[in-house]
Every structure is written in structure tokens, then in C-alpha cells.
Motif scaffolding. Structure first.
Motif, PDB file in Angstrom:
ATOM      1  N   THR A 103      22.752  28.259  21.270  1.00  0.00           N
ATOM      2  CA  THR A 103      22.157  28.991  20.147  1.00  0.00           C
ATOM      3  C   THR A 103      20.731  28.521  19.910  1.00  0.00           C
ATOM      4  OG1 THR A 103      23.017  27.403  18.548  1.00  0.00           O
ATOM      5  CG2 THR A 103      24.374  29.318  19.035  1.00  0.00           C
ATOM      6  N   PRO A 104      19.867  29.392  19.407  1.00  0.00           N
ATOM      7  CA  PRO A 104      18.501  28.982  19.078  1.00  0.00           C
ATOM      8  C   PRO A 104      18.475  28.262  17.724  1.00  0.00           C
ATOM      9  CG  PRO A 104      18.775  31.313  18.660  1.00  0.00           C
ATOM     10  CD  PRO A 104      20.079  30.836  19.244  1.00  0.00           C
ATOM     11  N   VAL A 105      17.577  27.302  17.621  1.00  0.00           N
ATOM     12  CA  VAL A 105      17.451  26.531  16.382  1.00  0.00           C
ATOM     13  C   VAL A 105      15.970  26.341  16.085  1.00  0.00           C
ATOM     14  CG1 VAL A 105      17.889  24.307  15.267  1.00  0.00           C
ATOM     15  CG2 VAL A 105      19.588  25.266  16.840  1.00  0.00           C
ATOM     16  N   THR A 106      15.598  26.517  14.834  1.00  0.00           N
ATOM     17  CA  THR A 106      14.220  26.256  14.418  1.00  0.00           C
ATOM     18  C   THR A 106      14.210  25.274  13.273  1.00  0.00           C
ATOM     19  OG1 THR A 106      13.387  28.415  15.139  1.00  0.00           O
ATOM     20  CG2 THR A 106      12.098  27.253  13.486  1.00  0.00           C
ATOM     21  N   LEU A 107      13.410  24.230  13.446  1.00  0.00           N
ATOM     22  CA  LEU A 107      13.213  23.241  12.400  1.00  0.00           C
ATOM     23  C   LEU A 107      11.808  23.405  11.838  1.00  0.00           C
ATOM     24  CD1 LEU A 107      14.692  20.077  14.200  1.00  0.00           C
ATOM     25  CD2 LEU A 107      15.898  21.911  12.992  1.00  0.00           C
ATOM     26  N   ARG A 108      11.703  23.195  10.535  1.00  0.00           N
ATOM     27  CA  ARG A 108      10.413  23.410   9.877  1.00  0.00           C
ATOM     28  C   ARG A 108       9.895  22.114   9.268  1.00  0.00           C
ATOM     29  NH1 ARG A 108       9.164  25.408   4.165  1.00  0.00           N
ATOM     30  NH2 ARG A 108       7.057  26.297   4.261  1.00  0.00           N
ATOM     31  N   CYS A 109       8.608  21.902   9.447  1.00  0.00           N
ATOM     32  CA  CYS A 109       7.907  20.802   8.802  1.00  0.00           C
ATOM     33  C   CYS A 109       6.812  21.404   7.934  1.00  0.00           C
ATOM     34  CB  CYS A 109       7.294  19.878   9.847  1.00  0.00           C
ATOM     35  SG  CYS A 109       6.321  18.515   9.155  1.00  0.00           S
ATOM     36  N   HIS A 110       6.761  20.958   6.706  1.00  0.00           N
ATOM     37  CA  HIS A 110       5.784  21.492   5.758  1.00  0.00           C
ATOM     38  C   HIS A 110       5.016  20.344   5.120  1.00  0.00           C
ATOM     39  CE1 HIS A 110       4.127  24.239   2.737  1.00  0.00           C
ATOM     40  NE2 HIS A 110       4.377  23.301   1.848  1.00  0.00           N
ATOM     41  N   GLN A 111       3.691  20.477   5.065  1.00  0.00           N
ATOM     42  CA  GLN A 111       2.864  19.453   4.433  1.00  0.00           C
ATOM     43  C   GLN A 111       1.978  20.064   3.361  1.00  0.00           C
ATOM     44  OE1 GLN A 111      -0.742  18.035   6.021  1.00  0.00           O
ATOM     45  NE2 GLN A 111      -0.871  19.510   7.695  1.00  0.00           N
ATOM     46  N   THR A 112       1.652  19.253   2.375  1.00  0.00           N
ATOM     47  CA  THR A 112       0.768  19.708   1.300  1.00  0.00           C
ATOM     48  C   THR A 112      -0.565  18.972   1.330  1.00  0.00           C
ATOM     49  OG1 THR A 112       1.737  18.112  -0.226  1.00  0.00           O
ATOM     50  CG2 THR A 112       2.714  20.320  -0.188  1.00  0.00           C
ATOM     51  N   GLU A 113      -0.783  18.164   2.378  1.00  0.00           N
ATOM     52  CA  GLU A 113      -1.967  17.303   2.430  1.00  0.00           C
ATOM     53  C   GLU A 113      -3.141  17.924   3.160  1.00  0.00           C
ATOM     54  OE1 GLU A 113      -1.901  14.235   0.864  1.00  0.00           O
ATOM     55  OE2 GLU A 113       0.028  15.012   0.176  1.00  0.00           O
ATOM     56  N   ASN A 114      -2.916  19.055   3.818  1.00  0.00           N
ATOM     57  CA  ASN A 114      -3.981  19.720   4.571  1.00  0.00           C
ATOM     58  C   ASN A 114      -4.498  18.869   5.728  1.00  0.00           C
ATOM     59  OD1 ASN A 114      -5.392  22.185   4.748  1.00  0.00           O
ATOM     60  ND2 ASN A 114      -7.260  21.209   4.042  1.00  0.00           N
ATOM     61  N   HIS A 115      -3.601  18.021   6.290  1.00  0.00           N
ATOM     62  CA  HIS A 115      -4.007  17.189   7.422  1.00  0.00           C
ATOM     63  C   HIS A 115      -4.062  18.013   8.690  1.00  0.00           C
ATOM     64  CE1 HIS A 115      -4.206  13.783   4.998  1.00  0.00           C
ATOM     65  NE2 HIS A 115      -3.074  13.177   5.303  1.00  0.00           N
TER      66      HIS A 115
END
Lengths: 107, 113
Positions: B17-29
Motif C-alpha cells: 500500500t502507498p503511505v505518505t508522511l507529512r512534516c510541517h514547520q512554522t520556522e520558515n527554515h
């Protein structure tokens, strides 16, 4: 090729005893090295970096280019130091981590 | 926590099965990284990004793809998950100007059955 070696997978010391976690690296350029710590069930966090030469939580590490080492030391271990420790090398935009050393401080 | 979140935090999926993991940042790096953490191997770099739509492979990129359409989000996709991809996945960010240390997300524990 870049490589970071942490020869000790597990290390146990008694509270109050000195502790040294070993890290050796291989890199043809000028190295930038870090120590990261991961406490139980927490995210990795920076412990120290060689360029700042600061002491965090009593830990110090000196870069020895002749021996290509960056060992982490603390003169008196505390129970709260029990954690997984990773040595890391920056090579350009990439980072190479060692396999980690799990430190247990025995009360 | 340096403004980094990962989702989901835990996932169990089946082989293929396909899997997508998400990373989210608020630092604008500028820089974002995906690692996997496995016993006996430490952390190994999968892919990293040095800007929107700019990505590059790490040492264990086979079987993974990434995308970064916005500064704040970095997605890791397993096109067809295998049991060997069972691991804990960490995202990290780096400013890349004055400071080169990385700040890590809380991790995603992925189990592929």
C-alpha cells in the motif's frame, strides 16, 4: 566516504562516576560535529556542537583532528543523563549519524 | 519543539500500500530532512530538501520519494510499502545560515505488515 563510528552500543556507569562516550569520524574536509541526545519517548535534541565549544548539562566534547575523534565527556554522571546519544557529522548539506550509544546511569 | 510537527504519529499499513508522511514547520527554515531510525543503524538520511521543489537523495533513498511544494511542508511517500520500511521516521529542519544544527520532529512510528 563520510562515516561516524560509535563503538559502544551500551554503556553503564554509576551515579557520580565519570562518563565518556566515544565518537570517531572519517571525512576528507573540515568537519563540523554534533552530539544529539534522545531521552525516553522524546525527540532528538542538540546537546552540543564543536564550533561553539560550550558545555551543556555538564557535558563537553573536544574535536581531535589528529585522532579524528569527538568524544563526549562528563565528570560526574547523573541519573537524568540516562538516554541515547548520537554523534553526527555535517558534510555539505547532509548529516551522517553514528549508530548511537545507550547510556544508563545506575543509582 | 522548534515548530515541527509530523503526521501521522503512528501508522500500521499492509505490504504494497502507498503511505505518505507529512512534516510541517512554522520556522520558515530552508532545509528539511527525512531520516529513519532503526536499532543498530542509528539515523540514516532518506531525502532532504534545500528549498521549494529542490530535493536530493540521502544514503537510503530507494523505495522513497519526497515532495516540497511549500516551504513549510515536506512529504515522504512510500509508493509501495514493504516490511523492511517498518521504522521510526524523523523529520528535521535546519536554518543553514548562522546555525547548522538540526531540530527534530517527534517522529512517526510506521509498521508495515
Amino acid at each position: 566516504a563520510q562515516r561516524v563510528t560509535q563503538p559502544e552500543k551500551l554503556l553503564s556507569v554509576f551515579k557520580g562516576a565519570p562518563v565518556e562516550l566515544k565518537c570517531n569520524y572519517s571525512y576528507s574536509g573540515s568537519p563540523e560535529l554534533f552530539w544529539y541526545v534522545q531521552y525516553s519517548r522524546q525527540r532528538l535534541q542538540l546537546l552540543l556542537r564543536h564550533i561553539s565549544r560550550e558545555s551543556i548539562k555538564g557535558f563537553t566534547a573536544d574535536l581531535n583532528k589528529g585522532e579524528t575523534s569527538f568524544h563526549l565527556k562528563k565528570p560526574f554522571a547523573q541519573e537524568e543523563d540516562s538516554a541515547m546519544y548520537y554523534c553526527a557529522l555535517r558534510a555539505g548539506n547532509q548529516f551522517y549519524f553514528g549508530t548511537g550509544t545507550s547510556l544508563t546511569v545506575i543509582p | 519543539d522548534a515548530g515541527i510537527t509530523q503526521s501521522p504519529r503512528h501508522k500500521v499499513t499492509e505490504t504494497g500500500t502507498p503511505v505518505t508522511l507529512r512534516c510541517h514547520q512554522t520556522e520558515n527554515h530552508r532545509y528539511m530532512y527525512w531520516y529513519r531510525q532503526d536499532p543498530g543503524h542509528g539515523l540514516r538520511l532518506i531525502h532532504y530538501s534545500y528549498g521549494v521543489k529542490d530535493t536530493d537523495k540521502g544514503e537510503v533513498s530507494d523505495g522513497y520519494s519526497v515532495s516540497r511544494s511549500k516551504t513549510e511542508d515536506f512529504l515522504l511517500t512510500l509508493e509501495s510499502a514493504t516490511s523492511s520500511q517498518t521504522s521510526v521516521y524523523f523529520c528535521a529542519i535546519r536554518e543553514g545560515l548562522s546555525y547548522n544544527e538540526q531540530f527534530f520532529g517527534p517522529g512517526t512510528r510506521l509498521t508495515v505488515l
